[in-house]
Scaffold this active site. Structure first.
Site, mmCIF file in Angstrom:
data_model
loop_
_atom_site.group_PDB
_atom_site.id
_atom_site.type_symbol
_atom_site.label_atom_id
_atom_site.label_comp_id
_atom_site.label_asym_id
_atom_site.label_seq_id
_atom_site.Cartn_x
_atom_site.Cartn_y
_atom_site.Cartn_z
ATOM 1 N N ASP A 64 7.941 -8.124 1.002
ATOM 2 C CA ASP A 64 7.340 -6.858 1.413
ATOM 3 C C ASP A 64 6.744 -6.161 0.202
ATOM 4 O O ASP A 64 7.239 -6.314 -0.921
ATOM 5 C CB ASP A 64 8.393 -5.930 2.033
ATOM 6 C CG ASP A 64 8.932 -6.434 3.357
ATOM 7 O OD1 ASP A 64 8.288 -7.305 3.972
ATOM 8 O OD2 ASP A 64 10.001 -5.946 3.769
ATOM 9 N N MET A 65 5.710 -5.379 0.422
ATOM 10 C CA MET A 65 5.084 -4.647 -0.674
ATOM 11 C C MET A 65 6.109 -3.833 -1.457
ATOM 12 O O MET A 65 6.082 -3.782 -2.693
ATOM 13 C CB MET A 65 3.994 -3.714 -0.136
ATOM 14 C CG MET A 65 3.275 -2.919 -1.220
ATOM 15 S SD MET A 65 2.112 -1.709 -0.559
ATOM 16 C CE MET A 65 3.250 -0.449 0.070
#
EC number: 5.4.99.28
Length: 250
Positions: A64-65
């Site tokens: 995930d970012m």
């Protein structure tokens, strides 16, 4: 739920922790996409930065970012195919660390809750016993903390058995201990406790795509520097890549 603002960190531009002729491992910072987004302003990513120096680099898994930590990428098509097949057959193992809200009472446990995309609020995920995909996470308390103002937090070691989107974040929320700094799943007080999501991918084991021998790579955790290599204390995979014909279909 669109990304309102994207200002990824730039120093260091890349943090390569291992490299040979077939694979490259990098420590991705929180706030940087693993791969480019759809919009031009979201092109900057771990993959696009590495592609400047390694034109043939291929992503085989993502973070995930907001999650920091270890990403392993392939430097050629053969390595890409070999590594992706390992992820497909769940031959890889991972250890994450997270700082969560409150004191987790159990020393260790298992979270077995099926997950599904929350379509009206995507990219959020949610627990769904009717249609959710099987999702399992093992957790272990590494350290209980109390801040000067009395705020209680816990460092947990997370071992995902499955790899669903946002799995660790939703599972810890369901346990009643959301990850601090989580803009999607944390309570307001847990969200503002940290400027970033305190979730870090620390260790990954896999079979080298050329030699087929088991190996692991570790990157330290900035918010829990006591973390150390221990993936084979929890998992005991075969030392050589098994014959896929002997494995159950994923």
């Amino acid at each position: 739920m669109a990304m309102l603002e994207y200002n990824p960190p730039t120093d260091p531009w890349t943090d390569i922790v291992f490299e040979d002729d077939h694979i490259l491992a990098v420590n991705k910072p929180s706030g940087l996409l693993s791969v480019p987004g759809r919009l031009a302003e979201h092109h900057d990513s771990m993959w696009s930065r590495l592609q400047e120096e390694y034109p043939d680099i291929q992503v085989v898994h993502r973070l995930d970012m907001s999650t920091s930590g270890l990403m392993v990428l392939a430097k050629n098509k053969r390595a890409e195919s070999a590594l992706k097949k390992q992820f497909q057959f769940r031959l890889t193992h991972k250890i994450y660390y997270a700082r969560v809200w409150g004191h987790v009472e159990q020393e260790e446990g298992e979270i077995d809750l099926p997950l599904i995309c929350d379509w009206p609020n995507r990219p959020l995920q949610k627990v769904c016993f009717e249609d959710g995909k099987p999702s399992k996470t093992l957790f272990q308390v590494a350290k209980r903390e109390e801040q000067e103002d009395g705020t209680k937090t816990t460092i947990v070691r997370l071992l995902p058995i499955t790899g669903r989107s946002h799995q660790l974040r939703v599972h810890m929320q369901a346990l009643g201990h959301p990850i601090v700094g989580d803009e999607f799943y944390a309570t307001e007080e847990a969200k503002v406790f940290s400027e970033r999501l305190e979730l870090h991918a620390s260790e990954l084991s896999f079979y080298h795509p050329k030699s087929h021998w088991l190996r692991s790579i570790f990157v330290p955790c900035d918010f829990y520097p006591e973390a150390e290599e221990m993936i084979f204390d929890y998992f005991d995979p075969e030392r050589k890549l098994p014959d896929y014909k002997t494995l159950p279909r994923p």
